[in-house]
Design a protein around this motif. Structure first.
Motif, PDB file in Angstrom:
ATOM      1  N   ARG A 143       4.263   3.112   5.946  1.00 19.66           N
ATOM      2  CA  ARG A 143       2.991   3.515   6.557  1.00 19.66           C
ATOM      3  C   ARG A 143       1.947   3.835   5.498  1.00 19.66           C
ATOM      4  O   ARG A 143       0.769   3.506   5.654  1.00 19.66           O
ATOM      5  CB  ARG A 143       3.206   4.719   7.475  1.00 19.66           C
ATOM      6  N   LEU A 144       2.375   4.435   4.378  1.00 16.62           N
ATOM      7  CA  LEU A 144       1.458   4.788   3.296  1.00 16.62           C
ATOM      8  C   LEU A 144       1.152   3.601   2.372  1.00 16.62           C
ATOM      9  O   LEU A 144       0.323   3.721   1.473  1.00 16.62           O
ATOM     10  CB  LEU A 144       2.043   5.944   2.474  1.00 16.62           C
ATOM     11  N   GLY A 145       1.827   2.486   2.593  1.00 14.06           N
ATOM     12  CA  GLY A 145       1.592   1.303   1.772  1.00 14.06           C
ATOM     13  C   GLY A 145       2.327   1.311   0.446  1.00 14.06           C
ATOM     14  O   GLY A 145       2.061   0.485  -0.425  1.00 14.06           O
ATOM     15  N   ILE A 146       3.279   2.220   0.290  1.00 14.37           N
ATOM     16  CA  ILE A 146       4.049   2.303  -0.953  1.00 14.37           C
ATOM     17  C   ILE A 146       5.089   1.184  -1.011  1.00 14.37           C
ATOM     18  O   ILE A 146       5.304   0.580  -2.053  1.00 14.37           O
ATOM     19  CB  ILE A 146       4.724   3.691  -1.068  1.00 14.37           C
ATOM     20  N   ILE A 147       5.720   0.914   0.118  1.00 13.67           N
ATOM     21  CA  ILE A 147       6.721  -0.139   0.229  1.00 13.67           C
ATOM     22  C   ILE A 147       6.112  -1.275   1.053  1.00 13.67           C
ATOM     23  O   ILE A 147       5.527  -1.016   2.104  1.00 13.67           O
ATOM     24  CB  ILE A 147       8.012   0.389   0.890  1.00 13.67           C
ATOM     25  N   PRO A 148       6.242  -2.532   0.594  1.00 16.49           N
ATOM     26  CA  PRO A 148       5.661  -3.649   1.341  1.00 16.49           C
ATOM     27  C   PRO A 148       6.345  -3.840   2.691  1.00 16.49           C
ATOM     28  O   PRO A 148       7.573  -3.933   2.768  1.00 16.49           O
ATOM     29  CB  PRO A 148       5.897  -4.857   0.423  1.00 16.49           C
ATOM     30  N   ALA A 149       5.547  -3.880   3.746  1.00 19.31           N
ATOM     31  CA  ALA A 149       6.087  -3.998   5.097  1.00 19.31           C
ATOM     32  C   ALA A 149       5.029  -4.562   6.033  1.00 19.31           C
ATOM     33  O   ALA A 149       3.843  -4.599   5.702  1.00 19.31           O
ATOM     34  CB  ALA A 149       6.540  -2.629   5.599  1.00 19.31           C
TER      35      ALA A 149
END
Length: 83
Positions: A54-60
């Motif tokens: 959700r925070l954009g730290i992990i690509p998803a």
């Protein structure tokens, strides 16, 4: 007392490319992992994975309320993190 050590399993780039090419040839695109599969792969709690996505730290990719992950994108993210 046991200490927790994080271990990440990284797939060799040539092996990953072969697997990705095989999967893409069979279906036209790389299958997506759900939160349970990706969290097991990364060895982190599913709630932590959702938060970092959700925070954009992990690509998803969010599909409706559900999060989906590409194994190749997670592997690249781990490689960049380790560099």
């Amino acid at each position: 007392m046991q200490t927790h050590t994080e271990q990440f399993v990284e797939i060799a780039p040539s092996e990953e490319k072969k697997r990705a090419a095989r999967v893409q040839n069979e279906s036209g695109f790389e299958p997506l992992l759900d939160v349970a599969e990706a969290s097991k792969l990364l060895r982190i709690h599913p709630k932590t994975l959702r938060t970092k996505a959700r925070l954009g730290i992990i690509p998803a990719v969010q599909v409706g309320k559900l999060w989906r992950f590409r194994a190749s994108a997670l592997n690249e993210w781990l490689h960049e993190l380790a560099s």
